[in-house]
Write a protein that holds these residues in place. Structure first.
Motif, short mmCIF file in Angstrom:
data_model
loop_
_atom_site.label_atom_id
_atom_site.label_comp_id
_atom_site.label_asym_id
_atom_site.label_seq_id
_atom_site.Cartn_x
_atom_site.Cartn_y
_atom_site.Cartn_z
N LEU A 185 1.93 7.24 -2.37
CA LEU A 185 1.57 6.83 -3.48
C LEU A 185 1.97 6.73 -4.53
N ASP A 186 2.95 8.74 -4.96
CA ASP A 186 2.69 8.81 -6.25
C ASP A 186 4.17 8.97 -6.47
N MET A 233 -1.32 5.40 -6.89
CA MET A 233 -2.13 7.29 -7.79
C MET A 233 -2.22 6.47 -8.92
N TYR A 261 -5.36 11.60 -3.19
CA TYR A 261 -6.13 10.09 -3.61
C TYR A 261 -7.63 9.71 -2.67
N ARG A 264 -9.51 10.93 -4.77
CA ARG A 264 -10.11 10.14 -6.35
C ARG A 264 -11.08 8.75 -5.42
#
Length: 324
Positions: A185-186, A233, A261, A264
């Motif tokens: 994701l990042d 992300m 994530y 979040r």
């Protein structure tokens, strides 16, 4: 929990050869395809069909699995892992067969375009096209478009969560659940798990650098310029996304970003369950034949999807990381 000893032996057996990030691309792809030999035995699903779904740059290959012919079942659109560079329908075949049989859902195993031949957003565009097609054509293959989930592992989980976000932003299709296994994701790659598990566990820091560079088609110094649709992300708004299940592995550099994530999502009011699977590595979903404990990933995935498809009300969002 200590690393499962059978997984440790699996890693040792593969440590003598060249690192995957140092292999020629064709060898890297062959190595990922070979992991199919480590999967659990594949279920004998009664209906398996290879299809071509219209995509933005031509047909997208899809393998459909229907475990209960004559019955209308939920739909799972599955995107394989492999760093956006490797992986295929055949690579995912045993996992998708078992997922279809045990979830009692129609699974669409999606063969999206790969980098470097087709960098971002090619894979995402194909993933979106197959998801939209599934929603529009469910009745033609015994699928219930009202119970449609997106799912994936690693790079495929990246695609799944972005498909879900863009469906929210563009008015559909409606997605009931997103199943994210070891999501990538990042591009920051600066978490504690990246520092602690940078090497020696199959998925390495250097390998992820290569995968991100290849997928994005840019050098690392330009990663900050990549859009959130490639690096979810960075998504500015997670409100209104479908309920999610996030499965992370204890010995995986990507562990912490997946859990971050999930936090979040919960902070944005999205119902989310996150489980850290102890004693397992990034590719655990594919090595149940080597280490039976890895079957826990499949069990959790099946349970999450069955629950999601059975829900008649929105669950309460949660943030706890469950360490088994």
């Amino acid at each position: 929990m200590p690393l499962d000893p059978r997984i440790a032996a699996f890693l040792d057996a593969h440590a003598a050869g060249p690192a995957m990030q140092d292999m020629p691309l064709e060898d890297f792809r062959a190595a990922i395809e070979a992991i199919v030999e480590c999967c659990a035995p594949a279920a004998a699903v009664p209906v398996v069909k290879d299809l071509s779904v219209p995509g933005p740059a031509g047909p997208v290959p899809v393998r459909l699995y229907h475990p209960r012919p004559g019955t209308v079942l939920p739909i799972v659109v599955y995107f394989h892992g492999g760093g956006w560079m490797t992986g295929s329908i055949d690579h995912m075949d045993p996992v998708c067969r078992n997922l279809a049989e045990e979830t009692e859902a129609v699974v669409l195993n999606t063969g999206y375009r790969l980098a470097p031949e087709h960098p971002f957003p090619a894979a995402l565009d194909d993933a979106r096209a197959v998801t939209a097609w599934a929603a529009a054509n469910g009745a033609s293959f015994g699928g219930d478009a009202a119970r449609l989930a997106v799912a994936g592992d690693s790079a495929g989980a990246n695609l799944a969560t972005v498909v879900a976000a863009l469906a929210r932003d563009t008015g559909g299709p409606r997605i009931a659940h997103q199943l994210l296994i070891c999501p990538a994701l990042d591009t920051a790659m600066d978490t504690e798990s990246y520092r602690e598990l940078a090497d020696g566990y199959g998925c390495t820091h250097d390998l992820m650098r290569l995968c991100w560079r290849t997928y994005l088609g840019m050098p690392e110094e330009s990663f900050r310029d990549a859009p959130w649709q490639a690096v979810p992300m960075r998504a500015p708004d997670l409100t209104g996304l479908p309920p999610a299940t996030v499965l992370t592995m204890e010995y995986d550099p990507l562990r912490d970003e997946g859990e971050a994530y999930a936090r979040r999502l919960a902070a944005a009011g999205v119902p989310v369950d996150v489980t850290r699977c102890l004693g397992l590595i990034h590719c655990a979903l594919h090595i149940e034949g080597v280490a039976p404990r890895a079957g826990r990933v499949r069990e959790l995935a099946v349970g999450a999807l069955r629950s999601a498809f059975a829900l008649t009300a929105v669950p309460v969002s949660g943030t706890a990381v469950l360490q088994e």
